[in-house]
Design a protein around this motif. Sequence first.
Motif, PDB file in Angstrom:
ATOM      1  N   TYR A   6      37.352  53.274 -55.305  1.00  0.00           N
ATOM      2  CA  TYR A   6      37.119  52.143 -54.415  1.00  0.00           C
ATOM      3  C   TYR A   6      36.165  52.505 -53.300  1.00  0.00           C
ATOM      4  O   TYR A   6      36.386  52.225 -52.146  1.00  0.00           O
ATOM      5  CB  TYR A   6      38.431  51.605 -53.829  1.00  0.00           C
ATOM      6  N   GLY A   7      35.138  53.186 -53.599  1.00  0.00           N
ATOM      7  CA  GLY A   7      34.143  53.581 -52.592  1.00  0.00           C
ATOM      8  C   GLY A   7      33.261  54.635 -53.200  1.00  0.00           C
ATOM      9  O   GLY A   7      32.419  54.358 -54.024  1.00  0.00           O
ATOM     10  N   GLY A   8      33.496  55.861 -52.805  1.00  0.00           N
ATOM     11  CA  GLY A   8      32.781  56.960 -53.399  1.00  0.00           C
ATOM     12  C   GLY A   8      31.326  57.048 -53.013  1.00  0.00           C
ATOM     13  O   GLY A   8      30.537  57.658 -53.697  1.00  0.00           O
ATOM     14  N   SER A   9      30.946  56.472 -51.872  1.00  0.00           N
ATOM     15  CA  SER A   9      29.548  56.535 -51.477  1.00  0.00           C
ATOM     16  C   SER A   9      29.199  57.861 -50.833  1.00  0.00           C
ATOM     17  O   SER A   9      28.048  58.153 -50.594  1.00  0.00           O
ATOM     18  CB  SER A   9      29.234  55.406 -50.485  1.00  0.00           C
ATOM     19  N   GLY A  10      30.215  58.672 -50.526  1.00  0.00           N
ATOM     20  CA  GLY A  10      29.965  59.955 -49.887  1.00  0.00           C
ATOM     21  C   GLY A  10      29.991  59.901 -48.379  1.00  0.00           C
ATOM     22  O   GLY A  10      30.100  60.917 -47.721  1.00  0.00           O
ATOM     23  N   SER A  11      29.912  58.719 -47.790  1.00  0.00           N
ATOM     24  CA  SER A  11      29.870  58.619 -46.337  1.00  0.00           C
ATOM     25  C   SER A  11      31.223  58.918 -45.708  1.00  0.00           C
ATOM     26  O   SER A  11      31.296  59.260 -44.548  1.00  0.00           O
ATOM     27  CB  SER A  11      29.391  57.234 -45.922  1.00  0.00           C
ATOM     28  N   GLU A  12      32.300  58.813 -46.470  1.00  0.00           N
ATOM     29  CA  GLU A  12      33.625  59.041 -45.906  1.00  0.00           C
ATOM     30  C   GLU A  12      33.819  60.482 -45.453  1.00  0.00           C
ATOM     31  O   GLU A  12      34.527  60.739 -44.506  1.00  0.00           O
ATOM     32  CB  GLU A  12      34.721  58.688 -46.926  1.00  0.00           C
ATOM     33  N   LYS A  49      25.260  45.336 -47.355  1.00  0.00           N
ATOM     34  CA  LYS A  49      23.851  45.606 -47.619  1.00  0.00           C
ATOM     35  C   LYS A  49      23.724  45.858 -49.118  1.00  0.00           C
ATOM     36  O   LYS A  49      24.261  46.838 -49.631  1.00  0.00           O
ATOM     37  CB  LYS A  49      23.374  46.819 -46.823  1.00  0.00           C
ATOM     38  N   GLY A  50      23.047  44.931 -49.795  1.00  0.00           N
ATOM     39  CA  GLY A  50      22.971  45.028 -51.253  1.00  0.00           C
ATOM     40  C   GLY A  50      24.359  44.844 -51.840  1.00  0.00           C
ATOM     41  O   GLY A  50      25.036  43.866 -51.569  1.00  0.00           O
ATOM     42  N   ASP A  51      24.819  45.827 -52.625  1.00  0.00           N
ATOM     43  CA  ASP A  51      26.153  45.744 -53.223  1.00  0.00           C
ATOM     44  C   ASP A  51      27.151  46.660 -52.508  1.00  0.00           C
ATOM     45  O   ASP A  51      28.195  46.989 -53.053  1.00  0.00           O
ATOM     46  CB  ASP A  51      26.097  46.059 -54.718  1.00  0.00           C
ATOM     47  N   MET A  52      26.846  47.072 -51.265  1.00  0.00           N
ATOM     48  CA  MET A  52      27.698  47.996 -50.524  1.00  0.00           C
ATOM     49  C   MET A  52      28.289  47.322 -49.282  1.00  0.00           C
ATOM     50  O   MET A  52      27.552  46.797 -48.440  1.00  0.00           O
ATOM     51  CB  MET A  52      26.890  49.220 -50.101  1.00  0.00           C
ATOM     52  N   LEU A  53      29.618  47.323 -49.194  1.00  0.00           N
ATOM     53  CA  LEU A  53      30.325  46.855 -48.010  1.00  0.00           C
ATOM     54  C   LEU A  53      30.742  48.089 -47.219  1.00  0.00           C
ATOM     55  O   LEU A  53      31.388  48.986 -47.760  1.00  0.00           O
ATOM     56  CB  LEU A  53      31.573  46.058 -48.398  1.00  0.00           C
ATOM     57  N   THR A  54      30.360  48.154 -45.948  1.00  0.00           N
ATOM     58  CA  THR A  54      30.697  49.296 -45.097  1.00  0.00           C
ATOM     59  C   THR A  54      31.450  48.807 -43.867  1.00  0.00           C
ATOM     60  O   THR A  54      31.013  47.876 -43.201  1.00  0.00           O
ATOM     61  CB  THR A  54      29.427  50.056 -44.662  1.00  0.00           C
ATOM     62  N   VAL A  55      32.575  49.448 -43.597  1.00  0.00           N
ATOM     63  CA  VAL A  55      33.357  49.181 -42.396  1.00  0.00           C
ATOM     64  C   VAL A  55      33.345  50.465 -41.579  1.00  0.00           C
ATOM     65  O   VAL A  55      33.653  51.546 -42.094  1.00  0.00           O
ATOM     66  CB  VAL A  55      34.805  48.775 -42.729  1.00  0.00           C
ATOM     67  N   SER A  56      32.955  50.348 -40.306  1.00  0.00           N
ATOM     68  CA  SER A  56      32.879  51.533 -39.452  1.00  0.00           C
ATOM     69  C   SER A  56      33.361  51.182 -38.056  1.00  0.00           C
ATOM     70  O   SER A  56      33.471  50.014 -37.687  1.00  0.00           O
ATOM     71  CB  SER A  56      31.438  52.058 -39.393  1.00  0.00           C
ATOM     72  N   GLY A  57      33.647  52.215 -37.287  1.00  0.00           N
ATOM     73  CA  GLY A  57      34.099  52.008 -35.917  1.00  0.00           C
ATOM     74  C   GLY A  57      34.513  53.323 -35.296  1.00  0.00           C
ATOM     75  O   GLY A  57      34.210  54.400 -35.807  1.00  0.00           O
ATOM     76  N   GLU A  58      35.232  53.217 -34.194  1.00  0.00           N
ATOM     77  CA  GLU A  58      35.666  54.422 -33.491  1.00  0.00           C
ATOM     78  C   GLU A  58      37.006  54.174 -32.818  1.00  0.00           C
ATOM     79  O   GLU A  58      37.220  53.141 -32.195  1.00  0.00           O
ATOM     80  CB  GLU A  58      34.630  54.831 -32.449  1.00  0.00           C
ATOM     81  N   LYS A  59      37.894  55.147 -32.957  1.00  0.00           N
ATOM     82  CA  LYS A  59      39.171  55.133 -32.255  1.00  0.00           C
ATOM     83  C   LYS A  59      39.044  56.109 -31.101  1.00  0.00           C
ATOM     84  O   LYS A  59      38.846  57.308 -31.304  1.00  0.00           O
ATOM     85  CB  LYS A  59      40.311  55.543 -33.190  1.00  0.00           C
ATOM     86  N   GLY A  79      38.242  59.384 -33.068  1.00  0.00           N
ATOM     87  CA  GLY A  79      36.850  59.607 -33.446  1.00  0.00           C
ATOM     88  C   GLY A  79      36.310  58.473 -34.290  1.00  0.00           C
ATOM     89  O   GLY A  79      36.932  57.427 -34.462  1.00  0.00           O
ATOM     90  N   LYS A  80      35.122  58.711 -34.810  1.00  0.00           N
ATOM     91  CA  LYS A  80      34.436  57.702 -35.623  1.00  0.00           C
ATOM     92  C   LYS A  80      34.962  57.724 -37.049  1.00  0.00           C
ATOM     93  O   LYS A  80      35.412  58.755 -37.538  1.00  0.00           O
ATOM     94  CB  LYS A  80      32.938  57.968 -35.610  1.00  0.00           C
ATOM     95  N   PHE A  81      34.879  56.559 -37.693  1.00  0.00           N
ATOM     96  CA  PHE A  81      35.250  56.460 -39.099  1.00  0.00           C
ATOM     97  C   PHE A  81      34.265  55.556 -39.810  1.00  0.00           C
ATOM     98  O   PHE A  81      33.575  54.746 -39.190  1.00  0.00           O
ATOM     99  CB  PHE A  81      36.676  55.916 -39.279  1.00  0.00           C
ATOM    100  N   GLN A  82      34.206  55.716 -41.124  1.00  0.00           N
ATOM    101  CA  GLN A  82      33.382  54.850 -41.961  1.00  0.00           C
ATOM    102  C   GLN A  82      33.958  54.842 -43.362  1.00  0.00           C
ATOM    103  O   GLN A  82      34.234  55.894 -43.928  1.00  0.00           O
ATOM    104  CB  GLN A  82      31.938  55.348 -41.994  1.00  0.00           C
ATOM    105  N   ARG A  83      34.164  53.643 -43.905  1.00  0.00           N
ATOM    106  CA  ARG A  83      34.604  53.474 -45.288  1.00  0.00           C
ATOM    107  C   ARG A  83      33.630  52.537 -45.974  1.00  0.00           C
ATOM    108  O   ARG A  83      33.246  51.515 -45.410  1.00  0.00           O
ATOM    109  CB  ARG A  83      36.015  52.864 -45.360  1.00  0.00           C
ATOM    110  N   SER A  84      33.228  52.882 -47.177  1.00  0.00           N
ATOM    111  CA  SER A  84      32.276  52.062 -47.931  1.00  0.00           C
ATOM    112  C   SER A  84      32.857  51.701 -49.286  1.00  0.00           C
ATOM    113  O   SER A  84      33.570  52.498 -49.893  1.00  0.00           O
ATOM    114  CB  SER A  84      30.961  52.826 -48.119  1.00  0.00           C
ATOM    115  N   PHE A  85      32.533  50.492 -49.738  1.00  0.00           N
ATOM    116  CA  PHE A  85      33.023  49.983 -51.009  1.00  0.00           C
ATOM    117  C   PHE A  85      31.860  49.349 -51.760  1.00  0.00           C
ATOM    118  O   PHE A  85      31.160  48.511 -51.217  1.00  0.00           O
ATOM    119  CB  PHE A  85      34.114  48.915 -50.769  1.00  0.00           C
TER     120      PHE A  85
END
Length: 124
Positions: A6-12, A49-59, A79-85
């Motif tokens: 359910y992601g696997g873009s490497g950004s995690e 963006k294209g076929d990629m949904l990215t959720v990011s933010g910071e705690k 810290g910062k987080f990012q999840r991509s699908f």
Amino acid sequence: VFGSSYGGSGSEQASSWLPGVDVIELNDRFKIQLELPGVDPKSVNAEVKGDMLTVSGEKRNTDLDEAGESVRLAENSYGKFQRSFRLKSVDNGKITAVSKFGVLYLEIPKKAESVARPIKIDVD
């Protein structure tokens, strides 16, 4: 519909911490729920963006702002987080997002041609 895991873009891997995620498939849509306790909803971004949904933010840890404070025990993640699908066969223009009680809810409708439907079989 989603990439591997359910992601696997490497950004995690570059994130300081990763929020828990549930991905639920229904006949006509997907639901994604990200657990974001303690995260200011105004610091969360969702982007397609294209076929990629990215959720990011910071705690942020706002409790350590006073001079002279030092941490004796820290079990919470900050810290910062990012999840991509990776999205396939969905209607990117109709994605909705709501933050409620520390959980981000995303609704992702499937394209009409990818919704399962019964096919009537005629018998002669």
